[in-house]
Design a protein around this motif. Structure first.
Motif, PDB file in Angstrom:
ATOM      1  N   GLN A 220       0.925  -1.337  -0.187  1.00  0.00           N
ATOM      2  CA  GLN A 220       0.085  -0.088  -0.106  1.00  0.00           C
ATOM      3  C   GLN A 220       1.164   1.182  -0.079  1.00  0.00           C
ATOM      4  N   MET A 221       2.229   1.081   0.042  1.00  0.00           N
ATOM      5  CA  MET A 221       3.121   2.214   0.153  1.00  0.00           C
ATOM      6  C   MET A 221       3.678   2.410  -1.519  1.00  0.00           C
ATOM      7  N   PRO A 222       4.278   3.680  -1.797  1.00  0.00           N
ATOM      8  CA  PRO A 222       4.875   3.630  -2.995  1.00  0.00           C
ATOM      9  C   PRO A 222       5.859   2.867  -3.386  1.00  0.00           C
ATOM     10  N   GLU A 223       6.974   2.605  -2.569  1.00  0.00           N
ATOM     11  CA  GLU A 223       7.939   1.898  -2.662  1.00  0.00           C
ATOM     12  C   GLU A 223       7.893   0.377  -3.002  1.00  0.00           C
ATOM     13  N   ASN A 224       6.718  -0.088  -2.652  1.00  0.00           N
ATOM     14  CA  ASN A 224       6.499  -1.657  -3.252  1.00  0.00           C
ATOM     15  C   ASN A 224       5.139  -1.639  -4.017  1.00  0.00           C
ATOM     16  N   GLY A 225       4.376  -0.659  -4.395  1.00  0.00           N
ATOM     17  CA  GLY A 225       3.100  -0.671  -4.880  1.00  0.00           C
ATOM     18  C   GLY A 225       3.563  -0.519  -6.550  1.00  0.00           C
ATOM     19  N   TYR A 226       4.759  -0.147  -6.847  1.00  0.00           N
ATOM     20  CA  TYR A 226       5.113  -0.166  -8.184  1.00  0.00           C
ATOM     21  C   TYR A 226       4.034   0.661  -9.138  1.00  0.00           C
ATOM     22  N   GLY A 227       3.569   1.714  -8.369  1.00  0.00           N
ATOM     23  CA  GLY A 227       2.636   2.332  -9.201  1.00  0.00           C
ATOM     24  C   GLY A 227       1.160   2.070  -8.998  1.00  0.00           C
ATOM     25  N   LEU A 228       0.771   0.895  -8.343  1.00  0.00           N
ATOM     26  CA  LEU A 228      -0.506   0.554  -8.108  1.00  0.00           C
ATOM     27  C   LEU A 228      -0.913   0.658  -6.580  1.00  0.00           C
ATOM     28  N   ASP A 229      -0.035   1.139  -5.823  1.00  0.00           N
ATOM     29  CA  ASP A 229      -0.336   1.274  -4.272  1.00  0.00           C
ATOM     30  C   ASP A 229      -1.512   2.069  -4.174  1.00  0.00           C
ATOM     31  N   TRP A 230      -1.814   2.923  -4.856  1.00  0.00           N
ATOM     32  CA  TRP A 230      -3.275   3.714  -4.854  1.00  0.00           C
ATOM     33  C   TRP A 230      -4.426   2.675  -4.896  1.00  0.00           C
ATOM     34  N   LEU A 231      -4.237   1.812  -5.787  1.00  0.00           N
ATOM     35  CA  LEU A 231      -5.553   1.013  -6.008  1.00  0.00           C
ATOM     36  C   LEU A 231      -5.547  -0.227  -4.653  1.00  0.00           C
ATOM     37  N   VAL A 232      -4.325  -0.696  -4.361  1.00  0.00           N
ATOM     38  CA  VAL A 232      -4.265  -1.389  -3.376  1.00  0.00           C
ATOM     39  C   VAL A 232      -4.880  -0.718  -1.997  1.00  0.00           C
TER      40      VAL A 232
END
Ligand code: ADP
Length: 473
Positions: A220-232
């Protein structure tokens, strides 16, 4: 409740990493807790003939992109549960399982064929359990068909994220070719001007899971979401983390067919014989009092090989051995080779993939290194725990969930872990481990704490059953 698990790889039919272990083991564990499940996976060129027990469907006509593709489905229970393997040579008979420009097309086909197969073999499953980006297409197809096709009306989908870093991104023009041309599906795939199969899976599945509790937070954080953290984050109320299990029928030093001497917590001395054989196998001097540090992994940046490169010299200065099994990026393969050339009496390297050797290393080594940048779950640290091989890990993802720092005051903890991705922090833990190793009672204490852990699939399977029930409710 009837479950269909769909996965791009599954042990023993195919494996490149943890996904294969999980998809092979989960259906068997589900059956053990009384859930009816089938597995659907591709039949690759690499899938051994002995695992293809019979032909289940000779003429699987897959109508796709305006063409009819002729495929077959083999049947097997080699993983301990009913499995259908989709055989479509033009898509799956390749030198390697992944790594082609048209991978998205290969797995889009596989997904569609899997759904055609399900319709062919009986009533719709209650849950279709999809895994990683390779299955994002099926999430979209089921969500879409549910609106007009009675067969799929009651089916619900679970989408499991095994690694957020791989998202199956491709050009949007192919969406039309794959039949995802409606606004509903198109929007689910669209991501920064391209199409992402991972995004479709995350958007259109009824519930989401990932392979450890900690990773469920990290993505859910940018460094591990690879651009999809917002969706998670948006779907966090439909997401849970379930830590992978270990197949103790395969990874158990008491019964492991790959190792030369069997042991468990009551006769740990027998592990020394495995250590002796491991040193001999790598033509290293048999000095049993010196610790062996080991690493088994895909050689990619994710696995923290850069940190390993920075600490290797210090480990060698302590007189210890280092053994590495892995293949991957050339710069890392070259590093291990040059380390071996530099200290041939202390370093053992095997470049490649070797399941049997992985077991021998787990049994013979003393310390297992996993300084990953990120690690959704990680399996080797759990294998290490069972084999009395003490893990030193970075506190991320599943590594953080399964390894607890050893506390010399109260004797608790099963390994060593550090936080910041820095070699000095890693080295601190390495020195602590060497200090503990020097005292046999302390070391035994840590080993026994690890060997007592229960990371069995039965526990994880029960949590998946709860997830399936939640998904249906
Ligand atoms: P990932 O899925 O990111 O590769 P995991 O730790 O979840 O990492 O799973 C990796 C699996 O692949 C483990 O079962 C590990 O033993 C196995 N593995 C990785 N590299 C090799 C290799 N070179 N030889 C044998 N097994 C390997």
């Amino acid at each position: 409740m009837r479950i269909a698990v769909i996965s791009a790889e599954a042990v023993p039919y195919s494996k490149t990493g943890g996904l294969g272990d999980v998809a092979g083991a989960l259906p068997k564990a589900l059956r053990r807790v009384g859930v009816d499940s089938v597995l659907i996976t591709p039949c690759y060129w690499q899938t051994k003939g002995e695992y293809l027990w019979s032909t289940a469907v000779e003429d699987l006509n897959v109508d796709w992109r305006g063409n009819v593709y002729l495929a077959k489905a083999f049947y097997s229970e080699a993983n301990g549960s009913p499995t259908f393997l989709i055989d479509a040579p033009s898509f799956f008979h390749r030198d390697s399982i992944y790594g082609y420009r048209e991978d998205h097309e290969r797995f889009a086909f596989f997904n569609h064929a899997a759904l055609v197969l399900l319709q062919r073999i009986g009533a719709a499953p209650d849950i279709v359990h999809l895994n990683d980006w390779h299955c994002g297409f099926a999430a979209a197809e089921i969500a879409s068909r549910r609106r007009w096709d009675r067969y799929w009306q009651k089916t619900r989908t679970v989408f499991s994220i095994h690694n957020m870093a791989y998202q199956g991104v491709f050009g949007t023009e192919d969406l039309w070719k794959f039949g995802f041309d409606g606004e509903y599906e198109r929007n689910a795939f669209l991501s920064n001007g391209a199409a992402s199969a991972m995004k479709a899976g995350l958007s259109l599945s009824d519930t989401l899971s990932t392979v450890s509790r900690r990773y469920a937070v990290e993505i859910q954080m940018p460094e591990n979401g690879y651009g999809l953290d917002w969706l998670v984050r948006q779907r966090a109320d439909r997401l849970i983390g379930i830590t992978n299990g270990v197949d103790y029928e395969v990874w158990n030093p008491r019964t492991d067919q790959e190792i030369g001497s069997h042991y468990d917590a009551s006769n740990l001395e027998a592990k020394r014989e495995c250590k002796r054989q491991l040193l001999e196998q790598f033509s290293l001097p048999v000095k049993l009092d010196r610790p062996i540090f080991a690493n088994i992994t895909r050689l990619t940046a994710q696995k923290g090989i850069d940190l390993m490169m920075q600490v290797a010299g210090e480990i060698l200065s302590s007189g210890s051995f280092i053994i590495s099994l892995g293949s991957g990026e050339k710069r890392y393969e070259d590093f291990w080779q040059s380390l071996r050339d530099y200290a041939p009496q202390q370093v053992g390297v095997y470049r490649g993939y070797n399941e049997s050797l992985a077991h021998k290393i787990e049994a013979g080594a003393d310390i297992f290194l996993m300084p990953s940048k990120f690690e959704p779950c990680g399996l080797n640290q759990m294998y290490s725990l069972r084999y009395g091989t003490v893990p030193i890990v970075r506190a991320v993802g599943g590594l953080d969930d399964t390894v607890q720092n050893f506390d010399s005051i109260d004797g608790t903890g099963n390994g060593f872990k550090f936080g910041p991705y820095r070699s000095d922090k890693f080295l601190e833990r390495i020195y602590e481990a060497l200090f503990a190793y020097a005292d046999p009672d302390t070391w035994r204490n840590i080993q026994l704490n690890g060997m007592a852990e229960d990371n069995s699939w039965e526990n994880a399977a029960r949590k998946y059953v709860e997830l399936y029930e939640w998904t249906r409710s």
